[in-house]
Design an enzyme around this catalytic site. Structure first.
Site, PDB file in Angstrom:
ATOM      1  N   ILE A  18       1.356  11.038   2.717  1.00  0.00           N
ATOM      2  CA  ILE A  18       1.710  11.927   1.602  1.00  0.00           C
ATOM      3  C   ILE A  18       3.127  11.635   1.115  1.00  0.00           C
ATOM      4  O   ILE A  18       3.384  11.590  -0.098  1.00  0.00           O
ATOM      5  CB  ILE A  18       1.566  13.399   2.055  1.00  0.00           C
ATOM      6  CG1 ILE A  18       0.082  13.741   2.232  1.00  0.00           C
ATOM      7  CG2 ILE A  18       2.251  14.349   1.083  1.00  0.00           C
ATOM      8  CD1 ILE A  18      -0.196  15.062   2.954  1.00  0.00           C
ATOM      9  N   ASN A  87       9.090  16.668   4.253  1.00  0.00           N
ATOM     10  CA  ASN A  87       7.655  16.425   4.424  1.00  0.00           C
ATOM     11  C   ASN A  87       7.287  15.891   5.802  1.00  0.00           C
ATOM     12  O   ASN A  87       6.131  15.984   6.216  1.00  0.00           O
ATOM     13  CB  ASN A  87       7.229  15.433   3.315  1.00  0.00           C
ATOM     14  CG  ASN A  87       5.922  14.758   3.613  1.00  0.00           C
ATOM     15  OD1 ASN A  87       4.867  15.344   3.440  1.00  0.00           O
ATOM     16  ND2 ASN A  87       5.985  13.515   4.077  1.00  0.00           N
ATOM     17  N   TYR A 150       0.474  23.571  15.848  1.00  0.00           N
ATOM     18  CA  TYR A 150       0.626  22.997  14.501  1.00  0.00           C
ATOM     19  C   TYR A 150       0.506  24.087  13.428  1.00  0.00           C
ATOM     20  O   TYR A 150       1.356  24.200  12.546  1.00  0.00           O
ATOM     21  CB  TYR A 150      -0.441  21.920  14.284  1.00  0.00           C
ATOM     22  CG  TYR A 150      -0.395  21.274  12.914  1.00  0.00           C
ATOM     23  CD1 TYR A 150       0.612  20.374  12.588  1.00  0.00           C
ATOM     24  CD2 TYR A 150      -1.352  21.576  11.945  1.00  0.00           C
ATOM     25  CE1 TYR A 150       0.665  19.782  11.331  1.00  0.00           C
ATOM     26  CE2 TYR A 150      -1.310  20.986  10.693  1.00  0.00           C
ATOM     27  CZ  TYR A 150      -0.302  20.089  10.395  1.00  0.00           C
ATOM     28  OH  TYR A 150      -0.257  19.507   9.149  1.00  0.00           O
ATOM     29  N   LYS A 154       3.358  25.534  10.782  1.00  0.00           N
ATOM     30  CA  LYS A 154       3.227  25.479   9.313  1.00  0.00           C
ATOM     31  C   LYS A 154       3.297  26.889   8.703  1.00  0.00           C
ATOM     32  O   LYS A 154       3.771  27.052   7.584  1.00  0.00           O
ATOM     33  CB  LYS A 154       1.927  24.764   8.930  1.00  0.00           C
ATOM     34  CG  LYS A 154       1.942  23.268   9.262  1.00  0.00           C
ATOM     35  CD  LYS A 154       3.077  22.527   8.544  1.00  0.00           C
ATOM     36  CE  LYS A 154       2.989  21.023   8.726  1.00  0.00           C
ATOM     37  NZ  LYS A 154       4.021  20.289   7.971  1.00  0.00           N
ATOM     38  N   THR A 185      -4.868  10.406   5.533  1.00  0.00           N
ATOM     39  CA  THR A 185      -3.658   9.710   6.003  1.00  0.00           C
ATOM     40  C   THR A 185      -3.841   9.370   7.480  1.00  0.00           C
ATOM     41  O   THR A 185      -4.796   9.820   8.120  1.00  0.00           O
ATOM     42  CB  THR A 185      -2.411  10.605   5.869  1.00  0.00           C
ATOM     43  OG1 THR A 185      -2.549  11.701   6.788  1.00  0.00           O
ATOM     44  CG2 THR A 185      -2.215  11.143   4.462  1.00  0.00           C
TER      45      THR A 185
HETATM   46  N1  LIG Z   1      -3.013  14.634   6.231  1.00  0.00           N
HETATM   47  C1  LIG Z   1      -3.388  15.914   6.209  1.00  0.00           C
HETATM   48  O1  LIG Z   1      -4.579  16.245   6.254  1.00  0.00           O
HETATM   49  C2  LIG Z   1      -2.334  16.990   6.085  1.00  0.00           C
HETATM   50  C3  LIG Z   1      -2.768  18.284   5.753  1.00  0.00           C
HETATM   51  C4  LIG Z   1      -1.827  19.288   5.632  1.00  0.00           C
HETATM   52  C5  LIG Z   1      -0.482  19.014   5.821  1.00  0.00           C
HETATM   53  N2  LIG Z   1      -0.101  17.748   6.151  1.00  0.00           N
HETATM   54  C6  LIG Z   1       1.333  17.526   6.345  1.00  0.00           C
HETATM   55  O2  LIG Z   1       1.746  16.495   5.484  1.00  0.00           O
HETATM   56  C7  LIG Z   1       2.939  15.894   6.010  1.00  0.00           C
HETATM   57  C8  LIG Z   1       2.813  14.395   5.955  1.00  0.00           C
HETATM   58  O3  LIG Z   1       1.773  13.988   6.825  1.00  0.00           O
HETATM   59  P1  LIG Z   1       0.753  12.801   6.482  1.00  0.00           P
HETATM   60  O4  LIG Z   1      -0.608  13.378   6.520  1.00  0.00           O
HETATM   61  O5  LIG Z   1       1.218  12.045   5.303  1.00  0.00           O
HETATM   62  O6  LIG Z   1       0.823  11.930   7.822  1.00  0.00           O
HETATM   63  P2  LIG Z   1       1.619  10.594   8.200  1.00  0.00           P
HETATM   64  O7  LIG Z   1       1.195   9.463   7.342  1.00  0.00           O
HETATM   65  O8  LIG Z   1       1.469  10.471   9.672  1.00  0.00           O
HETATM   66  O9  LIG Z   1       3.105  10.955   7.805  1.00  0.00           O
HETATM   67  C9  LIG Z   1       3.991  11.624   8.626  1.00  0.00           C
HETATM   68  C10 LIG Z   1       5.332  10.965   8.390  1.00  0.00           C
HETATM   69  O10 LIG Z   1       6.327  11.733   9.027  1.00  0.00           O
HETATM   70  C11 LIG Z   1       7.186  10.853   9.708  1.00  0.00           C
HETATM   71  N3  LIG Z   1       7.747  11.569  10.843  1.00  0.00           N
HETATM   72  C12 LIG Z   1       7.081  12.165  11.868  1.00  0.00           C
HETATM   73  N4  LIG Z   1       7.945  12.705  12.726  1.00  0.00           N
HETATM   74  C13 LIG Z   1       9.195  12.444  12.233  1.00  0.00           C
HETATM   75  C14 LIG Z   1      10.504  12.726  12.665  1.00  0.00           C
HETATM   76  N5  LIG Z   1      10.738  13.396  13.794  1.00  0.00           N
HETATM   77  N6  LIG Z   1      11.544  12.304  11.905  1.00  0.00           N
HETATM   78  C15 LIG Z   1      11.329  11.631  10.758  1.00  0.00           C
HETATM   79  N7  LIG Z   1      10.122  11.326  10.295  1.00  0.00           N
HETATM   80  C16 LIG Z   1       9.062  11.723  11.028  1.00  0.00           C
HETATM   81  C17 LIG Z   1       6.315   9.675  10.148  1.00  0.00           C
HETATM   82  O11 LIG Z   1       7.073   8.487  10.284  1.00  0.00           O
HETATM   83  P3  LIG Z   1       7.642   7.975  11.703  1.00  0.00           P
HETATM   84  O12 LIG Z   1       6.548   8.203  12.704  1.00  0.00           O
HETATM   85  O13 LIG Z   1       7.955   6.537  11.462  1.00  0.00           O
HETATM   86  O14 LIG Z   1       8.855   8.789  11.961  1.00  0.00           O
HETATM   87  C18 LIG Z   1       5.383   9.549   8.952  1.00  0.00           C
HETATM   88  O15 LIG Z   1       5.922   8.687   7.976  1.00  0.00           O
HETATM   89  C19 LIG Z   1       3.125  16.474   7.403  1.00  0.00           C
HETATM   90  O16 LIG Z   1       4.088  17.510   7.360  1.00  0.00           O
HETATM   91  C20 LIG Z   1       1.752  17.062   7.713  1.00  0.00           C
HETATM   92  O17 LIG Z   1       1.823  18.099   8.646  1.00  0.00           O
HETATM   93  C21 LIG Z   1      -0.995  16.735   6.271  1.00  0.00           C
END
Ligand SMILES: NC(=O)c1ccc[n+]([C@@H]2O[C@H](COP(=O)([O-])OP(=O)(O)OC[C@H]3O[C@@H](n4cnc5c(N)ncnc54)[C@H](OP(=O)(O)O)[C@@H]3O)[C@@H](O)[C@H]2O)c1
Length: 244
Positions: A18, A87, A150, A154, A185
């Site tokens: 995202i 994010n 989780y 949130k 993702t």
């Molecule tokens: N995908 C879904 O279905 C969904 C639904 C609702 C909400 N969300 C939310 O959307 C957001 C983005 O998630 P995503 O789905 O795009 O997953 P993702 O591709 O796994 O992205 C998460 C990103 O956060 C970074 N990250 C994790 N821990 C970190 C830390 N301590 N410091 C800095 N960066 C960090 C990761 O990079 P590194 O590991 O390299 O640090 C990664 O780039 C999250 O907040 C998630 O909870 C996702």
């Protein structure tokens, strides 16, 4: 196009998923974007894709010194900051009965403490017209089996926007929560597995998961002056998942 022309943005977790989709859309709309995350290879790949209006800074949102380094780079290179998309987030399932202290600490360190310090450390660079966007989740509203830590983290993020809209009164800085539903993702793949992803797609009134670009488009709206009378709001981008 061009509704973020001349703006400077920070996107945490901007190397993948995202965050990367939002960074891409911000740049298409005219912004300069700093992406932040822990894996150098993922940051390098993202910057190669995003082009010359993207910079990567390596670090963790759970580490205040890393965040200070991020904002020092923003200040040195651009002098000011208009948009923060807090994010970065993580989460995995552990059912009630199996929850550990480590699991809670890990989840809250990233999703709650990380969000708080990402924003707090950004404020000295921000001014009137600034927009802060926090990534919530449909899981913050609904019950999702096994996702206690989780979902609770949130739900906490949702309240941060309400509280900060009060704290930011008079500054001209807005803060809103963008809450995705199931989005295709890496995080979704890891947390839900193939079967879980299919199930979430089927549960969603639009009958599919979101493409990250669909979340990025709404992040660009919240970042821009098109949402100039919105603060403390939660915007669900969930295909209806948490709305019925
Ligand atoms: N995908 C879904 O279905 C969904 C639904 C609702 C909400 N969300 C939310 O959307 C957001 C983005 O998630 P995503 O789905 O795009 O997953 P993702 O591709 O796994 O992205 C998460 C990103 O956060 C970074 N990250 C994790 N821990 C970190 C830390 N301590 N410091 C800095 N960066 C960090 C990761 O990079 P590194 O590991 O390299 O640090 C990664 O780039 C999250 O907040 C998630 O909870 C996702």
């Amino acid at each position: 196009m061009g509704k973020l022309r001349g703006k400077v943005a920070v996107v945490t977790g901007g190397a993948t998923g995202i965050g990367r989709a939002a960074a891409k859309r911000f740049i298409e709309e005219g912004a300069f974007v700093f992406i932040f995350g822990r894996r150098q290879d993922a940051l390098d790949a993202a910057v190669a894709d995003l082009g010359p209006n993207a910079r990567a800074v390596k670090g963790s949102v759970s580490d205040e010194a890393d965040l200070d380094r991020l904002y020092a780079e923003v200040k040195a290179e651009r002098g000011t900051l208009d948009i923060v998309f807090a994010n970065a987030g993580a989460g995995s399932p552990l059912p009630l009965g199996k929850i550990t202290a480590e699991h809670i600490d890990e989840t809250f360190d990233t999703n709650v403490k990380g969000t708080i310090f990402t924003v707090q450390r950004a404020l000295p660079l921000m001014g009137p017209g600034g927009s802060i966007i926090l990534t919530g989740s449909s899981a913050g509203t609904t019950g999702a089996p096994g996702f206690s830590a989780y979902s609770a983290s949130k739900a906490a993020v949702r309240n941060l926007a309400r509280t900060w809209a009060e704290d930011l009164k008079g500054t001209g800085i807005r803060v809103n929560v963008l809450s995705p539903g199931a989005t295709a993702t890496e995080l979704a793949k890891e947390a839900l597995g193939e079967e879980g992803q299919r199930a979430y797609g089927a549960m969603t009134p639009l009958q599919r998961m979101a493409d990250p670009a669909e979340i990025g488009a709404v992040a660009a709206f919240l970042a821009s002056d098109d949402s100039s009378f919105m603060t403390a709001s939660e915007v669900a981008v969930d295909g209806g998942l948490a709305q019925l």
